[in-house]
Design a protein around this motif. Structure first.
Motif, mmCIF file in Angstrom:
data_model
loop_
_atom_site.group_PDB
_atom_site.id
_atom_site.type_symbol
_atom_site.label_atom_id
_atom_site.label_comp_id
_atom_site.label_asym_id
_atom_site.label_seq_id
_atom_site.Cartn_x
_atom_site.Cartn_y
_atom_site.Cartn_z
ATOM 1 N N MET A 1 53.535 38.930 42.583
ATOM 2 C CA MET A 1 52.695 38.348 44.264
ATOM 3 C C MET A 1 50.927 39.055 44.347
ATOM 4 O O MET A 1 50.986 40.056 44.339
ATOM 5 N N ILE A 2 50.551 37.859 44.969
ATOM 6 C CA ILE A 2 49.384 38.408 44.783
ATOM 7 C C ILE A 2 49.157 38.041 46.271
ATOM 8 O O ILE A 2 48.810 37.365 46.957
ATOM 9 N N LEU A 3 48.143 39.125 46.861
ATOM 10 C CA LEU A 3 47.991 39.134 48.059
ATOM 11 C C LEU A 3 45.897 39.006 48.132
ATOM 12 O O LEU A 3 45.499 39.475 47.474
ATOM 13 N N ILE A 4 45.173 38.096 49.370
ATOM 14 C CA ILE A 4 43.862 37.856 49.542
ATOM 15 C C ILE A 4 43.420 38.051 50.837
ATOM 16 O O ILE A 4 44.384 36.814 51.593
ATOM 17 N N THR A 5 43.033 38.723 50.851
ATOM 18 C CA THR A 5 42.735 38.906 52.354
ATOM 19 C C THR A 5 41.185 38.982 52.328
ATOM 20 O O THR A 5 41.025 38.815 51.395
ATOM 21 N N GLY A 6 40.443 38.948 53.888
ATOM 22 C CA GLY A 6 39.114 39.165 54.082
ATOM 23 C C GLY A 6 38.832 38.597 55.220
ATOM 24 O O GLY A 6 39.590 38.025 56.274
ATOM 25 N N GLY A 7 37.759 38.649 56.161
ATOM 26 C CA GLY A 7 37.561 37.708 57.229
ATOM 27 C C GLY A 7 37.506 36.122 56.858
ATOM 28 O O GLY A 7 37.156 35.998 56.359
ATOM 29 N N ILE A 8 37.363 35.211 58.360
ATOM 30 C CA ILE A 8 37.054 34.756 58.226
ATOM 31 C C ILE A 8 35.718 34.002 58.209
ATOM 32 O O ILE A 8 34.786 34.428 57.876
ATOM 33 N N LYS A 9 36.407 32.105 57.098
ATOM 34 C CA LYS A 9 34.771 31.882 55.912
ATOM 35 C C LYS A 9 34.458 32.829 55.290
ATOM 36 O O LYS A 9 33.633 33.023 54.948
ATOM 37 N N SER A 10 35.245 34.398 54.580
ATOM 38 C CA SER A 10 34.959 34.550 53.327
ATOM 39 C C SER A 10 34.651 34.246 52.072
ATOM 40 O O SER A 10 34.895 34.482 51.127
ATOM 41 N N GLY A 11 35.549 33.423 52.027
ATOM 42 C CA GLY A 11 36.091 32.630 50.666
ATOM 43 C C GLY A 11 36.899 32.794 50.025
ATOM 44 O O GLY A 11 37.477 32.375 48.415
ATOM 45 N N LYS A 12 37.744 33.052 51.105
ATOM 46 C CA LYS A 12 39.883 33.452 50.458
ATOM 47 C C LYS A 12 39.901 32.623 49.961
ATOM 48 O O LYS A 12 40.726 31.710 48.573
ATOM 49 N N SER A 13 40.007 31.578 50.582
ATOM 50 C CA SER A 13 40.436 29.773 49.924
ATOM 51 C C SER A 13 40.438 29.275 48.394
ATOM 52 O O SER A 13 40.959 29.166 47.715
ATOM 53 N N THR A 14 39.008 29.385 48.611
ATOM 54 C CA THR A 14 38.009 29.296 47.242
ATOM 55 C C THR A 14 39.223 29.996 46.206
ATOM 56 O O THR A 14 38.867 29.667 45.142
ATOM 57 N N PHE A 15 38.150 31.463 46.275
ATOM 58 C CA PHE A 15 39.177 32.778 45.340
ATOM 59 C C PHE A 15 40.604 31.877 45.109
ATOM 60 O O PHE A 15 40.296 32.229 43.937
ATOM 61 N N ALA A 16 41.074 31.979 46.439
ATOM 62 C CA ALA A 16 42.518 31.937 45.887
ATOM 63 C C ALA A 16 43.082 30.574 45.015
ATOM 64 O O ALA A 16 43.278 30.208 44.445
#
Length: 165
Positions: A1-16
């Motif tokens: 499993m890979i967990l991707i975290t960060g702040g709001i509008k930090s680019g998490k979705s694009t990175f994921a």
């Protein structure tokens, strides 16, 4: 499993999305509910970003059922996002810890790789109301549970993913 975290509008979705595109057969598990115009626009934007590169499953509450259904059928399942999912559990006044415990157990046993997108919401001012504090604490504790079972954890800041585990 890979967990991707960060702040709001930090680019998490694009990175994921980029991370998930490294796999051949992909599923996307969306938890967003279009409660208002802003959320409708956000959901539409995400759909356009992933195009037809994923088989999409939309489920705001019973994500464990979807994970059980798709496990082993895909190389990767991108779960977007834990933050919204927990918000949904609060909104519908469900037994939050029961749902979260089942989710963590299911993710830990998955044959398919799972990429979970979440937020760090506890880095700012402590919320003034009890419900917001409970939500932030629940999300933080769930992030910790998932990071403990994750093979990789990334913190995304200003669009840059930094591997922290």
């Amino acid at each position: 499993m890979i967990l991707i975290t960060g702040g709001i509008k930090s680019g998490k979705s694009t990175f994921a999305l980029k991370k998930a595109l490294e796999y051949k057969k992909r599923a996307f598990l969306a938890t967003g509910v279009p409660f208002d115009g802003e959320m409708k626009a956000r959901i539409q934007k995400h759909k356009e970003e992933r195009g037809n590169l994923f088989d999409t499953y939309e489920e705001p509450l019973h994500v464990v059922d979807i994970l059980e259904k798709v496990d082993g059928q895909y190389d990767v399942v991108l779960f977007e996002c834990l933050t919204t999912y927990i918000g949904n559990l609060y909104y519908y006044e469900l037994n939050i810890m029961e749902f979260i415990d089942k989710l963590v157990d299911k993710i830990a046993s998955m044959k398919s790789e799972v990429i979970v997108v979440t937020n760090e919401v506890g880095w700012g001012i402590v919320p003034e109301n009890k419900l917001a504090r409970q939500y932030a604490e629940t999300l933080g504790k769930t992030n910790t549970k998932l990071s403990n079972i994750a093979d990789e954890v990334y913190l995304v800041v200003a669009g840059i993913g930094v591997r922290i585990k």
